[in-house]
Design a protein around this motif. Sequence first.
Motif, PDB file in Angstrom:
ATOM      1  N   SER A 165       0.816  -1.215   0.000  1.00  0.00           N
ATOM      2  CA  SER A 165       0.000   0.000   0.000  1.00  0.00           C
ATOM      3  C   SER A 165       0.853   1.270   0.000  1.00  0.00           C
ATOM      4  O   SER A 165       1.880   1.342   0.687  1.00  0.00           O
ATOM      5  N   TYR A 166       0.411   2.279  -0.752  1.00  0.00           N
ATOM      6  CA  TYR A 166       1.015   3.613  -0.760  1.00  0.00           C
ATOM      7  C   TYR A 166      -0.052   4.614  -0.325  1.00  0.00           C
ATOM      8  O   TYR A 166      -1.096   4.726  -0.953  1.00  0.00           O
ATOM      9  N   HIS A 167       0.232   5.332   0.739  1.00  0.00           N
ATOM     10  CA  HIS A 167      -0.695   6.309   1.308  1.00  0.00           C
ATOM     11  C   HIS A 167       0.056   7.636   1.399  1.00  0.00           C
ATOM     12  O   HIS A 167       0.836   7.866   2.326  1.00  0.00           O
ATOM     13  N   LEU A 168      -0.139   8.504   0.401  1.00  0.00           N
ATOM     14  CA  LEU A 168       0.681   9.700   0.239  1.00  0.00           C
ATOM     15  C   LEU A 168      -0.171  10.941   0.425  1.00  0.00           C
ATOM     16  O   LEU A 168      -1.137  11.177  -0.315  1.00  0.00           O
ATOM     17  N   ARG A 169       0.175  11.746   1.422  1.00  0.00           N
ATOM     18  CA  ARG A 169      -0.555  12.989   1.669  1.00  0.00           C
ATOM     19  C   ARG A 169       0.121  14.115   0.909  1.00  0.00           C
ATOM     20  O   ARG A 169       1.334  14.341   1.031  1.00  0.00           O
ATOM     21  N   LEU A 170      -0.650  14.867   0.108  1.00  0.00           N
ATOM     22  CA  LEU A 170      -0.095  15.887  -0.755  1.00  0.00           C
ATOM     23  C   LEU A 170      -0.012  17.235  -0.084  1.00  0.00           C
ATOM     24  O   LEU A 170       0.726  18.116  -0.519  1.00  0.00           O
ATOM     25  N   GLU A 171      -0.776  17.474   0.984  1.00  0.00           N
ATOM     26  CA  GLU A 171      -0.778  18.750   1.677  1.00  0.00           C
ATOM     27  C   GLU A 171      -0.433  18.550   3.140  1.00  0.00           C
ATOM     28  O   GLU A 171      -0.815  17.562   3.734  1.00  0.00           O
ATOM     29  N   THR A 172       0.244  19.501   3.737  1.00  0.00           N
ATOM     30  CA  THR A 172       0.568  19.433   5.177  1.00  0.00           C
ATOM     31  C   THR A 172      -0.082  20.593   5.915  1.00  0.00           C
ATOM     32  O   THR A 172      -0.564  21.545   5.314  1.00  0.00           O
TER      33      THR A 172
END
Length: 462
Positions: free
Chosen positions: A455-462
Motif C-alpha cells: 500500500s502507498y498512502h501519500l498525503r499531498l498537503e501538510t
Amino acid sequence: MSETVKIISPVDGSVYAERPIASEAELDRAVASARSAQGDWAMKSVAERSRYVIAALEALMAMNDEIVPELAWQMGRPVRYGGEMGGVEERTRYMVQIAEAALAPNRYTDKPGFTRYVKREPVGVVLVIAPWNYPFMTAINTIMPALIAGNSVILKHAAQTLLVGERLAKAFEAAGIPKGVFQNVVLSHSQTEKLLGSGKIDHINFTGSVAGGRAIERAAAGTFASLGLELGGKDPAYVREDADLDYAIAGLVDGAFYNSGQCCCGIERIYVHESRFDDFVEGFAGMTRQYVLGNPLEEATTLGPMAQPRFADWVREQTAEALRKGAKPLIDTSKFEMDKPGTAYLAPQVLVDVDHQMSVMREESFGPVVGIMKVRSDEDAIPLMNDSPYGLTASVWTKDEEAAIAIGDRVETGTVFMNRCDYVDPALVWTGVKDTGKGAGLSTFGYDALTRPKSYHLRLET
C-alpha cells in the motif's frame, strides 16, 4: 561417485536417461543466484518480462518434434496426440495478455489531497515442484505467470520427466533470460525437504499426491512461505435425463481414458439418470473397446502404458476390490494383448453395479478405470458427487444451463463444467477444495497468488 536419478521408461522398463543430483554447493549457488537475480528482474517492465516469456515459449514450441517422442519414452503418452504445446501456448499467451491489467496498481481517488494505491509486488523466489503426468502444462501454469510478475523461479521436476526441466531451461536460455532468473535443478527428496525448510523460498507450488502435499506443508512449516497445492481429484460427471447422449458418451470416454486416465481432472466416476442408463452404458463400453493399447511410439496406439508399473498395479487392485464386492466389468481385458500383470500396460475398464463402499468410487484411481452408477434425479446425484475427499472439477451433461448452475452451486468442487470435461481454461481460476489442496493458478487469481500487495498512502498537503 555422485548420486543420480534414473528415468525408467514405461515403454520397455529400460533406463531412458540418468542425471546426477545437484551437490549441496550447486544448490546453494542456485538459490543465491535466484535471490540475486530477482531484484533486477523485478525492475524490468511487465512488457519486457513478457517478451522473454514469449521468446521462451516460441523456443520450446520449436522443439516439439523432439519433445513428443521424448515424452512417450518418459511417461508413456502416445505420439499420435502430439504433446502439450497447444495447451502450453494457450495458457502462456493468455497470461501475457492479461498481465498489464492484472498487475496494475489499484488506485483510490475518493480522498482529495491524497494519492492512495495498492501495488502488486513479486513475492520473490518461487519454487515449482512439477509432476510427470502433464509435465509441461502443469509446470508452466506457475512458471510463466511467476516470471511475468517479476519473480525468479527454481524448477524441481518429477524424476519420471527430468528431461522436461532441461527442455524448459534450454528454452529460457534461447530466450536470453538473465542468469539466475530461471533455473532447473535435480534434487533428492532430502535436499528438497531441506530447501523447503530453509526460509530461502518465498512461494512453493506443488502438484502431486495428498501425502506429498502434507509433506510439503510440514517441511515448510514456520518459514511463512506461501503455498499452492494441487493434490489430485476424483472428478465426477452427471448425465441428466435431457443430455445429448452421443455427445456425452464421446466426451466422457475421452475424459476418462485420455493419457491412460492419468489426469488430475480426468473423469473417474459417472452418474447417469436411470432413463438413459442402459443406452449410455452400452455406448460408453462400445467406444471404450475401440482403444488400442500398445507402444506409445506407434501411431496406431491410442492408449499407452501408465507411467510406472506400480501405478498400474494400484488400479488393478482397486478394480479387483470392486469386483470382489459385486461390481461387473464390461470390458474383456483379454482382448488387449499388452495388458499383463506387473507391467505398466493396463487395458481400460468400465464397471457397473458399483457403489460408494468401493474404493474405485471414492479414492483417486489416476488410471484407465471408471465406475458408472444409475441415479433417479439431481437430488440423488448431488450427494454422490460430493461423496469423495477430493474436489477439483465436476461435469454436468444437460441442455438446461440453469439446472447445471444450480447443481454446480451445490457440488463441492473448484470448477463446474457443463457439456465438457478435462480442460483447463486459462481465463478461469484453477483451484480445488477438500483434499485437492489450496491456492489458485492461472487467470487474474493466479497473479494474486504470485504477488503480494503493497500500500502507498501519500498525503499531498501538510
